[in-house]
Design a protein around this motif. Structure first.
Motif, PDB file in Angstrom:
ATOM      1  N   ASP A  81      14.531 -11.840  -3.530  1.00 38.71           N
ATOM      2  CA  ASP A  81      15.540 -11.442  -4.511  1.00 38.71           C
ATOM      3  C   ASP A  81      15.636 -12.378  -5.714  1.00 38.71           C
ATOM      4  N   ASN A  82      15.422 -13.679  -5.498  1.00 37.99           N
ATOM      5  CA  ASN A  82      15.825 -14.639  -6.532  1.00 37.99           C
ATOM      6  C   ASN A  82      14.776 -15.713  -6.811  1.00 37.99           C
ATOM      7  N   ASP A  83      13.590 -15.296  -7.234  1.00 38.69           N
ATOM      8  CA  ASP A  83      12.572 -16.265  -7.639  1.00 38.69           C
ATOM      9  C   ASP A  83      12.725 -16.541  -9.135  1.00 38.69           C
ATOM     10  N   LEU A  84      13.774 -17.270  -9.485  1.00 39.54           N
ATOM     11  CA  LEU A  84      14.026 -17.627 -10.878  1.00 39.54           C
ATOM     12  C   LEU A  84      14.750 -18.960 -10.941  1.00 39.54           C
ATOM     13  N   ALA A  85      14.623 -19.629 -12.065  1.00 39.91           N
ATOM     14  CA  ALA A  85      15.263 -20.926 -12.285  1.00 39.91           C
ATOM     15  C   ALA A  85      15.545 -21.080 -13.769  1.00 39.91           C
ATOM     16  N   VAL A  86      16.580 -21.839 -14.100  1.00 38.97           N
ATOM     17  CA  VAL A  86      16.863 -22.144 -15.501  1.00 38.97           C
ATOM     18  C   VAL A  86      16.872 -23.656 -15.683  1.00 38.97           C
ATOM     19  N   THR A 141      15.990 -19.032   2.766  1.00 34.25           N
ATOM     20  CA  THR A 141      16.802 -17.967   3.360  1.00 34.25           C
ATOM     21  C   THR A 141      16.969 -16.781   2.420  1.00 34.25           C
ATOM     22  N   GLU A 142      16.020 -16.584   1.516  1.00 37.96           N
ATOM     23  CA  GLU A 142      16.089 -15.473   0.575  1.00 37.96           C
ATOM     24  C   GLU A 142      15.949 -14.122   1.281  1.00 37.96           C
ATOM     25  N   VAL A 143      16.567 -13.103   0.705  1.00 36.61           N
ATOM     26  CA  VAL A 143      16.334 -11.730   1.139  1.00 36.61           C
ATOM     27  C   VAL A 143      14.939 -11.316   0.688  1.00 36.61           C
ATOM     28  N   GLY A 144      14.143 -10.722   1.587  1.00 36.34           N
ATOM     29  CA  GLY A 144      12.824 -10.250   1.206  1.00 36.34           C
ATOM     30  C   GLY A 144      11.775 -10.552   2.252  1.00 36.34           C
ATOM     31  N   SER A 145      10.515 -10.430   1.845  1.00 38.38           N
ATOM     32  CA  SER A 145       9.386 -10.651   2.740  1.00 38.38           C
ATOM     33  C   SER A 145       8.259 -11.318   1.965  1.00 38.38           C
ATOM     34  N   LEU A 195      11.182  -0.073 -10.949  1.00 36.97           N
ATOM     35  CA  LEU A 195      12.034  -0.749  -9.981  1.00 36.97           C
ATOM     36  C   LEU A 195      11.660  -0.312  -8.571  1.00 36.97           C
ATOM     37  N   THR A 196      11.771  -1.241  -7.629  1.00 41.15           N
ATOM     38  CA  THR A 196      11.528  -0.917  -6.228  1.00 41.15           C
ATOM     39  C   THR A 196      12.221  -1.959  -5.362  1.00 41.15           C
ATOM     40  N   THR A 197      12.233  -1.740  -4.067  1.00 45.22           N
ATOM     41  CA  THR A 197      12.703  -2.749  -3.116  1.00 45.22           C
ATOM     42  C   THR A 197      11.620  -2.974  -2.074  1.00 45.22           C
ATOM     43  N   ILE A 198      11.438  -4.229  -1.708  1.00 44.67           N
ATOM     44  CA  ILE A 198      10.494  -4.612  -0.660  1.00 44.67           C
ATOM     45  C   ILE A 198      11.263  -5.453   0.347  1.00 44.67           C
ATOM     46  N   ALA A 199      11.432  -4.938   1.546  1.00 42.82           N
ATOM     47  CA  ALA A 199      12.223  -5.627   2.574  1.00 42.82           C
ATOM     48  C   ALA A 199      13.597  -6.006   2.019  1.00 42.82           C
ATOM     49  N   ASP A 200      14.211  -5.078   1.301  1.00 49.10           N
ATOM     50  CA  ASP A 200      15.547  -5.216   0.704  1.00 49.10           C
ATOM     51  C   ASP A 200      15.592  -6.142  -0.507  1.00 49.10           C
ATOM     52  N   ALA A 201      14.459  -6.695  -0.923  1.00 47.45           N
ATOM     53  CA  ALA A 201      14.424  -7.534  -2.121  1.00 47.45           C
ATOM     54  C   ALA A 201      14.241  -6.660  -3.354  1.00 47.45           C
ATOM     55  N   SER A 232       0.815  -1.217   0.000  1.00 44.33           N
ATOM     56  CA  SER A 232       0.000   0.000   0.000  1.00 44.33           C
ATOM     57  C   SER A 232       0.849   1.268   0.000  1.00 44.33           C
ATOM     58  N   ASN A 233       2.062   1.186   0.530  1.00 45.50           N
ATOM     59  CA  ASN A 233       2.940   2.359   0.564  1.00 45.50           C
ATOM     60  C   ASN A 233       4.151   2.201  -0.353  1.00 45.50           C
ATOM     61  N   LEU A 234       4.019   1.324  -1.340  1.00 44.58           N
ATOM     62  CA  LEU A 234       5.129   1.057  -2.252  1.00 44.58           C
ATOM     63  C   LEU A 234       5.465   2.287  -3.086  1.00 44.58           C
ATOM     64  N   GLU A 235       6.750   2.567  -3.227  1.00 43.59           N
ATOM     65  CA  GLU A 235       7.198   3.679  -4.052  1.00 43.59           C
ATOM     66  C   GLU A 235       8.240   3.198  -5.050  1.00 43.59           C
ATOM     67  N   PRO A 236       8.233   3.764  -6.267  1.00 43.86           N
ATOM     68  CA  PRO A 236       9.243   3.387  -7.255  1.00 43.86           C
ATOM     69  C   PRO A 236      10.611   3.905  -6.863  1.00 43.86           C
TER      70      PRO A 236
END
Length: 415
Positions: free
Chosen positions: A225-230, A216-220, A297-303, A80-84
């Motif tokens: 930070d890293n929701d990706l796979a190859v 143990t990912e950075v974030g909330s 771009l933004t950060t959420i809990a450092d993610a 709700s308070n997200l900022e770019p």
């Protein structure tokens, strides 16, 4: 004799057992998972991501087209308070197959511009509704089906190297699930109402961050930070790579390729992004969907996150976020040109999550393909910087079962 710590002993026993198993003919992914299941995570090197090898799925699973749209099960954080983000960046953006960064002009406002045309394909009839999605670059995007507790589910994915696709880590396993992983993955490029004009492709290997596996990912919540796979795909029965059939592959970028921060964008980082995938609440996930608009771009809990407005829902997870999407550029004259950071079809993220209510506020988020705490290096084996490059380097540096050469040496990872 040198004494072993507990971690070293576990590691020694693991490596010895795997060595024995790999000398047998009947070793598969389940054997490896059973071994690693009892091994304490502390015994694994913190900077190593595990590459998982697959056996060919059973014909019954490979031919299954009915699937449930899979949604990131992690709770959505409060936005709700997200900022770019308007903070200056100290990292160099880049894209695959491009030696130097070169879509925006001196006016510093992002855009996408391509010729209105489609690649010719014989995979489907030209009068079919499926024709556009079967033409490149759409044909490099598809539905990724898999099994979750015996239930068929689907995400989305895209081809970014000769025989490599990128998707979301949560399409591989639930967050913090350890040895419990989804199985029977099958990729169907340009899938349309159950049809697979380019066939069904099974994986040889896949890799995603061990911080996802360990939880143990950075974030909330779902913002990490890293929701990706190859995933590296096997050749088809004719010995062809997937990009040989679908007309090519998309490119990939890092450190937020094509984003621009200027006074004309309100001093916030933004880019014109095309997002594609198979959201389950749109045409029941049976037809590829496309969404276009500004992304920030933004950060959420450092993610590190990218966000946009979108109608996409579960099932679109893992689908590509692409800058400069389109088939081909026009012929330029009288000094006209493509602008800066204009490499075509560059994937800069994949759909990760959205708000719990799919009907509002109609948002969509991706982990940034970028350097971060887990993947800080500016170069990983020549594949570029940050998380996407690190995973590609890890996967492509491995050898297929029974081979003396790596996937990269065998051409699976050609750009």
């Amino acid at each position: 004799m040198k004494s072993f710590t507990t971690a070293n002993l576990y590691l020694y026993r693991l490596l010895h057992t795997i060595q024995v198993l790999l000398t047998t003919e009947a070793v598969d992914m389940k054997h490896i998972l059973l071994i690693t299941a009892w091994m304490p995570l502390s015994a694994l090197a913190a900077d190593l991501d595990t590459v998982y090898f697959y056996q060919t799925p059973t014909p019954e699973l490979a031919s299954t087209h009915s699937s449930q749209a899979y949604t990131n099960p992690l709770p959505a954080p409060d936005t709700s308070n997200l900022e770019p983000d308007g903070t200056p960046k100290n990292t160099q953006a880049g894209a695959s197959t491009e030696a130097a960064s070169r879509a925006y002009g001196r006016y510093s406002v992002p855009f996408t511009a391509k010729r209105v045309s489609a690649a010719v394909t014989s995979a489907v009839s030209s009068d079919s509704n499926a024709y556009l999605s079967a033409s490149f670059p759409y044909s490099a995007i598809g539905k990724l089906t898999f099994q979750v507790g015996g239930i068929s589910a689907h995400c989305s994915a895209s081809v970014i190297l000769k025989s490599v696709i990128v998707t979301a880590a949560h399409c591989m396993q639930d967050y913090g699930a350890g040895a419990d992983r989804f199985d029977s993955h099958v990729f169907r490029p340009a899938s349309y109402e159950g049809s697979s004009p380019y066939g069904e492709w099974t994986p040889l290997a896949a890799v995603w961050p061990n911080t996802w596996t360990k939880g143990t990912e950075v974030g909330s919540g779902s913002a990490v930070d890293n929701d990706l796979a190859v995933m590296i795909l096997a050749k088809n029965a004719s010995g062809q790579f997937i990009s040989d059939l679908v007309g090519g592959h998309l490119n990939y970028g890092w450190n937020n390729y094509s984003f621009i921060n200027s006074k004309r964008t309100g001093n916030i980082w933004t880019a014109a992004v095309t997002t594609l995938g198979y959201p389950g609440l749109l045409d029941e996930g049976a037809i590829m969907q496309r969404s276009d608009g500004p992304s920030y771009l933004t950060t959420i809990a450092d993610a590190h996150q990218i966000y946009q407005g979108s109608t996409f829902t579960g099932g679109s997870s893992g689908g590509p976020w692409v800058v400069n999407f389109g088939y081909e550029n026009p012929s330029f004259s009288d000094g006209s040109g493509v602008g800066h950071k204009a490499k075509a079809n560059v994937v800069i993220g994949v759909t990760s999550w959205g708000s719990a209510d799919p009907n509002q506020p109609k948002d969509n988020y991706s982990s940034q393909f970028t350097q971060n705490k887990r993947y800080p290096k500016a170069d990983y084996g020549g594949f570029g910087a940050g998380n996407i490059a690190a995973l590609l380097n890890t996967a492509c540096s491995k050898k297929p079962r029974g081979s003396t050469q790596t996937f990269k040496q065998l051409g699976y990872c050609d750009q």
